[in-house]
Design an enzyme around this catalytic site. Structure first.
Site, PDB file in Angstrom:
ATOM      1  N   HIS A  56       0.845  -1.213   0.000  1.00 32.71           N
ATOM      2  CA  HIS A  56       0.000   0.000   0.000  1.00 32.71           C
ATOM      3  C   HIS A  56       0.874   1.254   0.000  1.00 32.71           C
ATOM      4  O   HIS A  56       1.492   1.597   1.006  1.00 32.71           O
ATOM      5  CB  HIS A  56      -0.935   0.032   1.215  1.00 32.71           C
ATOM      6  N   HIS A  58       1.490   5.404  -2.142  1.00 29.29           N
ATOM      7  CA  HIS A  58       1.018   6.444  -3.071  1.00 29.29           C
ATOM      8  C   HIS A  58       2.238   7.090  -3.718  1.00 29.29           C
ATOM      9  O   HIS A  58       2.755   8.090  -3.229  1.00 29.29           O
ATOM     10  CB  HIS A  58       0.177   7.487  -2.330  1.00 29.29           C
ATOM     11  N   GLN A 151      -9.335   9.004  -6.078  1.00 31.30           N
ATOM     12  CA  GLN A 151      -9.114   9.675  -4.793  1.00 31.30           C
ATOM     13  C   GLN A 151     -10.319  10.510  -4.337  1.00 31.30           C
ATOM     14  O   GLN A 151     -10.654  10.524  -3.161  1.00 31.30           O
ATOM     15  CB  GLN A 151      -7.868  10.574  -4.895  1.00 31.30           C
ATOM     16  N   HIS A 209      -9.411   1.506  -0.461  1.00 38.01           N
ATOM     17  CA  HIS A 209      -9.306   2.273   0.773  1.00 38.01           C
ATOM     18  C   HIS A 209     -10.687   2.158   1.416  1.00 38.01           C
ATOM     19  O   HIS A 209     -11.684   2.564   0.808  1.00 38.01           O
ATOM     20  CB  HIS A 209      -9.019   3.743   0.478  1.00 38.01           C
ATOM     21  N   GLU A 212     -11.514   4.473   6.167  1.00 37.68           N
ATOM     22  CA  GLU A 212     -10.380   5.180   6.776  1.00 37.68           C
ATOM     23  C   GLU A 212     -10.929   6.413   7.482  1.00 37.68           C
ATOM     24  O   GLU A 212     -10.817   7.543   7.011  1.00 37.68           O
ATOM     25  CB  GLU A 212      -9.324   5.568   5.734  1.00 37.68           C
ATOM     26  N   ASP A 308       2.021   3.268   2.929  1.00 36.65           N
ATOM     27  CA  ASP A 308       1.072   4.315   2.561  1.00 36.65           C
ATOM     28  C   ASP A 308       1.750   5.583   2.021  1.00 36.65           C
ATOM     29  O   ASP A 308       1.495   5.974   0.897  1.00 36.65           O
ATOM     30  CB  ASP A 308       0.157   4.657   3.751  1.00 36.65           C
TER      31      ASP A 308
HETATM   32 FE   FE2 Z   1      -3.634   5.050   1.111  1.00 36.83          FE
END
Ligand code: FE2
Length: 426
Positions: A56, A58, A151, A209, A212, A308
């Site tokens: 995971h 970005h 996103q 995701h 969260e 992340d």
């Molecule tokens: Fe993430």
């Protein structure tokens, strides 16, 4: 005559063995290999592990900390807003340069497989274009898996869903989503059903995701588990973050966890990020922002630590070292029993390899010849020390080497007595 022999290392299971490599494959793992090789690495007393794996990340946002400004509140939502500004001013070249620099950091720590979510919200899809280029460029040493990640939500923008499809058509590997960020709970649940069907129809993996948030009523993981079961996706599906589970009612969780286990899906908590992002609206006591790791593992649910973020709108630190991730996860999840500490190492290596579906991963004949030699005696010591990566081998090539830290220890007092910090000291 082999290309490379790594001699005398201690494998994660405690076995001491020589590892012979020819081309990009491991060809023998035996107590002693007498044959010669073009190159030999003496790993006596060192831990030799398959490479670290991050399920995971970005990478389109990494190494952008401070651009165009820092996240003042430290919240997830300000991070999303900040990234919304940056992604439209960053060029493809900017993103490629930062991502390749990150991959070099990662490779030096022995992190050789990464799943990265790529924002598909902007119609220009520059992030997708950039990450496809990065994937090709680092392929000789890092396996990069791309997730089409809306996103700003699948349905919150006019082209959100269409852009996910466009990204998949461009060659992105995995279907992503963010149900808790859709406008309503209903939209979020609908997005989960929609995305699971897209993954099933295309034969792709699914990684959302999911929940969260600190909202105990954010329960999209329930829908995710049901859809994974409906389509038979099993371990090809994962729920990332799952932080709302920290705050859920215990009775509800006692129903939820068996549903997740039944589905066969995986879970990816990201402890460095969620310990800093979550609980920002709390006074005291402040919630910890981590999902129920040990409880899921007790039911056989595969749980792997993810990184992340590194130096981006959501996280102002980070090192590309999965041992930092395991170290934080161990603390926040209170995984202090010896078996739990050792499991934390597996959660950044073999478990994550399974989550990403990596073929031929491991230290056995026939596996891809990728490994890391650590200045530690065993996996738990590696998590404790986060020590030097003495050598990193990627697909048969030695791509990074670091000298032992012996010199400083010798100067400190007992030259020749304290050879290194870990338990194999002589
Ligand atoms: Fe993430």
């Amino acid at each position: 005559m082999f290309d490379l022999i790594v001699k005398g290392g201690t494998l994660p299971n405690g076995r001491v063995a020589d590892i012979a490599i020819a081309g990009d494959r491991i060809v023998a793992v035996e107590p002693q290999i007498a044959a010669t090789a073009a190159r030999t690495i003496d790993a006596t007393g060192d831990l030799v592990s398959p490479p670290f794996v991050d399920p995971h990340f970005h990478m389109d946002a990494t190494l952008s900390y401070g651009l165009p400004r820092v996240n003042a509140s430290g919240t997830l939502l300000e991070g999303i807003a900040l990234w919304g500004e940056l992604r439209d001013i960053a060029t493809v070249e900017d993103m490629v340069t930062r991502a390749v620099a990150y991959c070099d950091w990662a490779a030096s720590t022995g992190l050789l497989a990464i799943r990265t979510h790529v924002d598909t919200t902007p119609d220009h899809l520059r992030g997708v274009e950039a990450m496809l280029e990065v994937k090709a460029r680092v392929a000789p040493y890092i396996d990069l898996q791309l997730v089409a990640f809306p996103q700003d939500g699948l349905y919150r923008t006019a082209t959100g869903r269409a852009n996910v499809i466009r990204a998949l058509d461009m060659g992105v590997d995995v279907v992503g989503g963010i149900p808790h960020f859709e406008r309503t709970m209903q939209d979020g649940a609908d997005s989960v059903r929609d995305l699971a069907r897209i993954a099933a129809d295309r034969g792709l993996m699914l990684d959302l995701h999911c929940d969260e948030t600190d909202d105990p009523h954010s329960r999209h993981v329930e829908t995710l588990a049901a859809e994974v079961t409906r389509h038979g996706l099993g371990a090809r599906a994962a729920g990332s973050h799952l932080t709302s589970m920290h705050s859920m009612d215990n009775y509800y969780v006692s129903k939820l966890l068996p549903l997740i286990a039944e589905s066969g899906m995986c879970a990816i908590p990201n402890p460095l990020i969620n310990i800093t992002l979550q609980g920002r609206h709390d006074t005291y006591p402040k919630r910890r922002g981590l999902t129920r790791v040990k409880e899921m593992q007790a039911l056989g649910i595969p749980v792997g630590w993810g990184q992340d973020c590194v130096l981006d709108p959501w996280y102002s630190l980070g090192t590309a070292d999965m041992l930092d991730v395991a170290f934080m996860g161990l603390h926040v999840a209170q995984m202090t029993h010896p078996t739990e500490m050792a499991r934390c190492f597996e959660m950044v290596t073999s478990v994550n390899a399974r989550i990403m579906g990596l073929a031929d991963y491991g230290l056995a004949p026939g596996c891809v010849a990728s490994l890391v030699v650590l200045d530690a005696g065993n996996p738990t010591e590696a998590v404790r020390l986060r020590p030097a990566r003495l050598a990193v081998v990627a697909k048969g090539q030695v791509i990074s080497e670091t000298p032992r830290g012996d010199a400083a220890l010798s100067i400190a007092g007992r030259p020749g007595t304290v050879r290194r910090r870990h338990g194999a000291a002589t």
